[in-house]
Design an enzyme around this catalytic site. Structure first.
Site, mmCIF file in Angstrom:
data_model
loop_
_atom_site.group_PDB
_atom_site.id
_atom_site.type_symbol
_atom_site.label_atom_id
_atom_site.label_comp_id
_atom_site.label_asym_id
_atom_site.label_seq_id
_atom_site.Cartn_x
_atom_site.Cartn_y
_atom_site.Cartn_z
ATOM 1 N N SER A 136 -20.735 4.125 -31.526
ATOM 2 C CA SER A 136 -19.450 4.358 -30.878
ATOM 3 C C SER A 136 -19.537 3.888 -29.436
ATOM 4 O O SER A 136 -20.632 3.834 -28.853
ATOM 5 C CB SER A 136 -19.105 5.851 -30.916
ATOM 6 O OG SER A 136 -18.029 6.163 -30.053
ATOM 7 N N TYR A 149 -22.100 14.605 -29.803
ATOM 8 C CA TYR A 149 -21.615 13.384 -30.447
ATOM 9 C C TYR A 149 -22.082 12.166 -29.663
ATOM 10 O O TYR A 149 -22.600 11.198 -30.230
ATOM 11 C CB TYR A 149 -20.086 13.424 -30.512
ATOM 12 C CG TYR A 149 -19.450 12.186 -31.090
ATOM 13 C CD1 TYR A 149 -19.386 11.992 -32.470
ATOM 14 C CD2 TYR A 149 -18.894 11.207 -30.257
ATOM 15 C CE1 TYR A 149 -18.792 10.860 -32.999
ATOM 16 C CE2 TYR A 149 -18.297 10.078 -30.786
ATOM 17 C CZ TYR A 149 -18.246 9.905 -32.155
ATOM 18 O OH TYR A 149 -17.661 8.780 -32.680
#
Length: 253
Positions: A136, A149
């Site tokens: 990401s 995350y």
């Protein structure tokens, strides 16, 4: 064109779009998910496009079952490790629930490493193959609202880059995919603004193009990828101020 493609997390927005993107006559898709109904919907759509589809319902946190499934498939042309989850701090700055932190580390990071080690022997024996790790843009610089995350996505980025350098001489391509915001329930649940939001279909096409070109890092969209890269390059204090100014501070800040 890859003839055997495996996608974990094929019931997610990006995973499902990738499955449909690769579905074609002569292609065998190995699709993984945990939602049986959603998995069958994706499989049916891919079969309608002419692909042969084999589905597997599996919790990737069951590392023994994950390893057994993958090692039994033999050599694969393309493996896209996409399964992932997210968690975030509470609205008043409460820590992320520890059970969610552990689950996230298992799903996003450890299961990916298990999967890579499971598919590698067949690829190395054949001297070819491609592995894509879905990281990401959050892997460039940690956002205050989603620390775990961001940590897992940064780990995937570094892991994929290391794998690429290690395995390239053996004919195995490794690519790190770094999407920005892609419309999905998980994205909707994330706190903070979501600039330059893409559809899953647009993201899948960009990923496929990047993999076909063997790009080491497939990041999008511009200029969000450019901006997050700079967050990693600038002094951390300045980057933190920019992040807060953009609205990515803790809830209510």
């Amino acid at each position: 064109m890859a003839e055997t493609v495996l996608i974990t997390g094929a019931t997610s927005a990006i995973g499902g779009a990738l499955a449909r993107e690769y579905a074609a006559p002569g292609v065998t898709l190995y699709l993984h998910g945990r939602n049986a109904e959603r998995l069958q919907e994706v499989a049916a759509a891919c079969q309608a496009q002419g692909a042969k589809v084999v589905t597997t319902l599996l919790d990737v946190r069951d590392f023994t079952a994950l390893r057994s499934w993958l090692t039994g498939l033999g050599p694969l042309d393309l493996v896209i490790i996409n399964a992932g989850m997210n968690t975030h701090i509470g609205p008043n700055g409460e820590p992320e629930p520890w059970e969610e932190v552990e689950a996230l580390l298992d799903v996003n990071l450890k299961a990916t490493m298990v999967a890579v080690q499971a598919v590698l022997p067949a690829m190395r024996a054949r001297g070819s193959g491609q592995i894509a790790l879905v990281s990401s843009l959050a892997g460039y610089f940690g956002l205050p609202v989603t620390p775990t995350y961001c940590a897992t996505k940064a780990g995937l980025k570094a892991y994929g880059e290391a794998l690429r350098g290690w395995l390239a001489p053996e004919g195995i391509r490794v690519n790190v995919v770094m999407p920005g915001y892609v419309k999905s329930p998980m994205c909707d649940d994330m706190p903070g603004p979501k600039p330059f939001l893409w559809s899953p279909e647009r993201a899948a096409k960009a990923i496929r193009r990047g993999l076909a070109r063997d790009k080491a890092r497939i990041s999008f969209p511009f200029p969000l990828n450019w901006g997050t890269w700079w967050l990693a390059v600038l002094p951390a204090g300045l980057s933190n101020r920019i992040v807060r100014w953009l609205g990515f501070g803790r809830h209510g800040d």
